[in-house]
Design a protein around this motif. Structure first.
Motif, PDB file in Angstrom:
ATOM      1  N   GLU A  18       0.825  -1.210   0.000  1.00  0.00           N
ATOM      2  CA  GLU A  18       0.000   0.000   0.000  1.00  0.00           C
ATOM      3  C   GLU A  18       0.861   1.263   0.000  1.00  0.00           C
ATOM      4  O   GLU A  18       0.516   2.257  -0.626  1.00  0.00           O
ATOM      5  CB  GLU A  18      -0.931   0.013   1.209  1.00  0.00           C
ATOM      6  N   LYS A  19       1.976   1.223   0.700  1.00  0.00           N
ATOM      7  CA  LYS A  19       2.870   2.392   0.780  1.00  0.00           C
ATOM      8  C   LYS A  19       3.494   2.745  -0.571  1.00  0.00           C
ATOM      9  O   LYS A  19       3.660   3.916  -0.888  1.00  0.00           O
ATOM     10  CB  LYS A  19       4.000   2.143   1.786  1.00  0.00           C
ATOM     11  N   VAL A  20       3.883   1.721  -1.351  1.00  0.00           N
ATOM     12  CA  VAL A  20       4.629   1.989  -2.586  1.00  0.00           C
ATOM     13  C   VAL A  20       3.836   1.768  -3.860  1.00  0.00           C
ATOM     14  O   VAL A  20       4.252   2.213  -4.922  1.00  0.00           O
ATOM     15  CB  VAL A  20       5.948   1.183  -2.648  1.00  0.00           C
ATOM     16  N   GLY A  21       2.730   1.046  -3.784  1.00  0.00           N
ATOM     17  CA  GLY A  21       1.895   0.907  -4.964  1.00  0.00           C
ATOM     18  C   GLY A  21       1.764  -0.485  -5.535  1.00  0.00           C
ATOM     19  O   GLY A  21       0.672  -0.908  -5.874  1.00  0.00           O
ATOM     20  N   CYS A  28      11.902  -4.084  -5.698  1.00  0.00           N
ATOM     21  CA  CYS A  28      13.071  -3.329  -6.179  1.00  0.00           C
ATOM     22  C   CYS A  28      13.571  -2.352  -5.119  1.00  0.00           C
ATOM     23  O   CYS A  28      14.783  -2.223  -4.900  1.00  0.00           O
ATOM     24  CB  CYS A  28      12.724  -2.581  -7.459  1.00  0.00           C
ATOM     25  N   LEU A  29      12.649  -1.673  -4.463  1.00  0.00           N
ATOM     26  CA  LEU A  29      13.015  -0.683  -3.452  1.00  0.00           C
ATOM     27  C   LEU A  29      13.716  -1.326  -2.260  1.00  0.00           C
ATOM     28  O   LEU A  29      14.771  -0.855  -1.819  1.00  0.00           O
ATOM     29  CB  LEU A  29      11.749   0.053  -2.998  1.00  0.00           C
ATOM     30  N   ILE A  30      13.168  -2.422  -1.772  1.00  0.00           N
ATOM     31  CA  ILE A  30      13.776  -3.103  -0.630  1.00  0.00           C
ATOM     32  C   ILE A  30      15.128  -3.704  -1.021  1.00  0.00           C
ATOM     33  O   ILE A  30      16.096  -3.615  -0.251  1.00  0.00           O
ATOM     34  CB  ILE A  30      12.830  -4.170  -0.050  1.00  0.00           C
ATOM     35  N   ALA A  31      15.230  -4.280  -2.207  1.00  0.00           N
ATOM     36  CA  ALA A  31      16.504  -4.867  -2.649  1.00  0.00           C
ATOM     37  C   ALA A  31      17.586  -3.798  -2.777  1.00  0.00           C
ATOM     38  O   ALA A  31      18.725  -4.004  -2.343  1.00  0.00           O
ATOM     39  CB  ALA A  31      16.319  -5.583  -3.974  1.00  0.00           C
ATOM     40  N   LYS A  32      17.230  -2.655  -3.355  1.00  0.00           N
ATOM     41  CA  LYS A  32      18.214  -1.578  -3.527  1.00  0.00           C
ATOM     42  C   LYS A  32      18.700  -1.068  -2.168  1.00  0.00           C
ATOM     43  O   LYS A  32      19.898  -0.910  -1.946  1.00  0.00           O
ATOM     44  CB  LYS A  32      17.595  -0.438  -4.328  1.00  0.00           C
ATOM     45  N   ALA A  55      15.171  -6.924   6.436  1.00  0.00           N
ATOM     46  CA  ALA A  55      14.188  -6.507   7.439  1.00  0.00           C
ATOM     47  C   ALA A  55      14.328  -5.017   7.747  1.00  0.00           C
ATOM     48  O   ALA A  55      13.329  -4.305   7.880  1.00  0.00           O
ATOM     49  CB  ALA A  55      14.341  -7.333   8.705  1.00  0.00           C
ATOM     50  N   ILE A  56      15.567  -4.541   7.858  1.00  0.00           N
ATOM     51  CA  ILE A  56      15.796  -3.122   8.123  1.00  0.00           C
ATOM     52  C   ILE A  56      15.273  -2.290   6.963  1.00  0.00           C
ATOM     53  O   ILE A  56      14.613  -1.265   7.167  1.00  0.00           O
ATOM     54  CB  ILE A  56      17.291  -2.842   8.377  1.00  0.00           C
ATOM     55  N   ALA A  57      15.542  -2.717   5.732  1.00  0.00           N
ATOM     56  CA  ALA A  57      15.072  -1.997   4.552  1.00  0.00           C
ATOM     57  C   ALA A  57      13.547  -1.942   4.524  1.00  0.00           C
ATOM     58  O   ALA A  57      12.957  -0.902   4.227  1.00  0.00           O
ATOM     59  CB  ALA A  57      15.615  -2.640   3.280  1.00  0.00           C
ATOM     60  N   ALA A  58      12.880  -3.041   4.859  1.00  0.00           N
ATOM     61  CA  ALA A  58      11.419  -3.074   4.889  1.00  0.00           C
ATOM     62  C   ALA A  58      10.872  -2.119   5.944  1.00  0.00           C
ATOM     63  O   ALA A  58       9.894  -1.394   5.701  1.00  0.00           O
ATOM     64  CB  ALA A  58      10.915  -4.491   5.144  1.00  0.00           C
ATOM     65  N   GLU A  59      11.524  -2.091   7.105  1.00  0.00           N
ATOM     66  CA  GLU A  59      11.102  -1.164   8.160  1.00  0.00           C
ATOM     67  C   GLU A  59      11.260   0.286   7.711  1.00  0.00           C
ATOM     68  O   GLU A  59      10.409   1.129   8.009  1.00  0.00           O
ATOM     69  CB  GLU A  59      11.905  -1.412   9.435  1.00  0.00           C
ATOM     70  N   GLU A  60      12.342   0.583   7.007  1.00  0.00           N
ATOM     71  CA  GLU A  60      12.561   1.948   6.524  1.00  0.00           C
ATOM     72  C   GLU A  60      11.528   2.345   5.478  1.00  0.00           C
ATOM     73  O   GLU A  60      11.070   3.484   5.474  1.00  0.00           O
ATOM     74  CB  GLU A  60      13.970   2.093   5.964  1.00  0.00           C
ATOM     75  N   VAL A  61      11.146   1.421   4.611  1.00  0.00           N
ATOM     76  CA  VAL A  61      10.094   1.707   3.625  1.00  0.00           C
ATOM     77  C   VAL A  61       8.794   1.999   4.351  1.00  0.00           C
ATOM     78  O   VAL A  61       8.093   2.973   4.050  1.00  0.00           O
ATOM     79  CB  VAL A  61       9.915   0.529   2.640  1.00  0.00           C
ATOM     80  N   PHE A  62       8.454   1.185   5.329  1.00  0.00           N
ATOM     81  CA  PHE A  62       7.221   1.362   6.081  1.00  0.00           C
ATOM     82  C   PHE A  62       7.203   2.691   6.824  1.00  0.00           C
ATOM     83  O   PHE A  62       6.173   3.365   6.880  1.00  0.00           O
ATOM     84  CB  PHE A  62       7.005   0.216   7.056  1.00  0.00           C
ATOM     85  N   ALA A  63       8.345   3.088   7.361  1.00  0.00           N
ATOM     86  CA  ALA A  63       8.440   4.347   8.109  1.00  0.00           C
ATOM     87  C   ALA A  63       8.469   5.573   7.194  1.00  0.00           C
ATOM     88  O   ALA A  63       8.396   6.703   7.676  1.00  0.00           O
ATOM     89  CB  ALA A  63       9.678   4.326   8.991  1.00  0.00           C
ATOM     90  N   LYS A  65      11.053   6.421   5.311  1.00  0.00           N
ATOM     91  CA  LYS A  65      12.435   6.904   5.167  1.00  0.00           C
ATOM     92  C   LYS A  65      12.974   6.639   3.771  1.00  0.00           C
ATOM     93  O   LYS A  65      13.872   7.338   3.320  1.00  0.00           O
ATOM     94  CB  LYS A  65      13.344   6.240   6.202  1.00  0.00           C
ATOM     95  N   VAL A  66      12.452   5.599   3.113  1.00  0.00           N
ATOM     96  CA  VAL A  66      12.869   5.227   1.774  1.00  0.00           C
ATOM     97  C   VAL A  66      11.625   5.246   0.884  1.00  0.00           C
ATOM     98  O   VAL A  66      10.623   4.630   1.213  1.00  0.00           O
ATOM     99  CB  VAL A  66      13.509   3.818   1.742  1.00  0.00           C
ATOM    100  N   LYS A  67      11.713   5.975  -0.214  1.00  0.00           N
ATOM    101  CA  LYS A  67      10.556   6.093  -1.111  1.00  0.00           C
ATOM    102  C   LYS A  67      10.976   5.790  -2.531  1.00  0.00           C
ATOM    103  O   LYS A  67      12.123   5.996  -2.899  1.00  0.00           O
ATOM    104  CB  LYS A  67       9.979   7.499  -1.038  1.00  0.00           C
ATOM    105  N   PRO A  68      10.021   5.312  -3.355  1.00  0.00           N
ATOM    106  CA  PRO A  68      10.370   5.043  -4.757  1.00  0.00           C
ATOM    107  C   PRO A  68      10.717   6.334  -5.482  1.00  0.00           C
ATOM    108  O   PRO A  68      10.181   7.394  -5.182  1.00  0.00           O
ATOM    109  CB  PRO A  68       9.095   4.422  -5.341  1.00  0.00           C
ATOM    110  N   ASN A  69      11.647   6.220  -6.401  1.00  0.00           N
ATOM    111  CA  ASN A  69      12.099   7.379  -7.166  1.00  0.00           C
ATOM    112  C   ASN A  69      11.585   7.227  -8.597  1.00  0.00           C
ATOM    113  O   ASN A  69      12.235   6.644  -9.437  1.00  0.00           O
ATOM    114  CB  ASN A  69      13.629   7.427  -7.140  1.00  0.00           C
ATOM    115  N   TYR A  70      10.382   7.744  -8.829  1.00  0.00           N
ATOM    116  CA  TYR A  70       9.759   7.591 -10.151  1.00  0.00           C
ATOM    117  C   TYR A  70      10.286   8.614 -11.117  1.00  0.00           C
ATOM    118  O   TYR A  70      10.465   9.720 -10.910  1.00  0.00           O
ATOM    119  CB  TYR A  70       8.236   7.731 -10.069  1.00  0.00           C
TER     120      TYR A  70
END
Length: 70
Positions: A18-21, A28-32, A55-63, A65-70
């Motif tokens: 839901e956060k990223v679409g 891709c976002l979590i892997a990067k 797990a840390i990357a997933a937490e950052e996406v949820f928070a 802190k990390v967003k997709p760069n379209y």
């Protein structure tokens, strides 16, 4: 014998999507971000948490802190 307790992933995948679409963008976002965190860890820089980079990357996406760069 070592007894490890395994937990369900927090935050839930559905909420991350839901956060990223969509799943592809999330993957891709979590892997990067996980690769970036792994490079930091391999350089020997201290991390706040145990280096479970996915797990840390997933937490950052949820928070947010990390967003997709379209």
């Amino acid at each position: 014998m070592i007894n490890k307790e395994y937990k369900m992933m927090e935050p839930p995948i559905d909420q991350l999507i839901e956060k990223v679409g969509n799943k592809f963008t999330l993957t891709c976002l979590i892997a990067k971000r996980a690769n970036e965190l792994n490079e930091i860890y391999m350089k020997g820089e201290p991390m706040d948490k145990d280096p479970k980079v996915i797990a840390i990357a997933a937490e950052e996406v949820f928070a947010g802190k990390v967003k997709p760069n379209y």
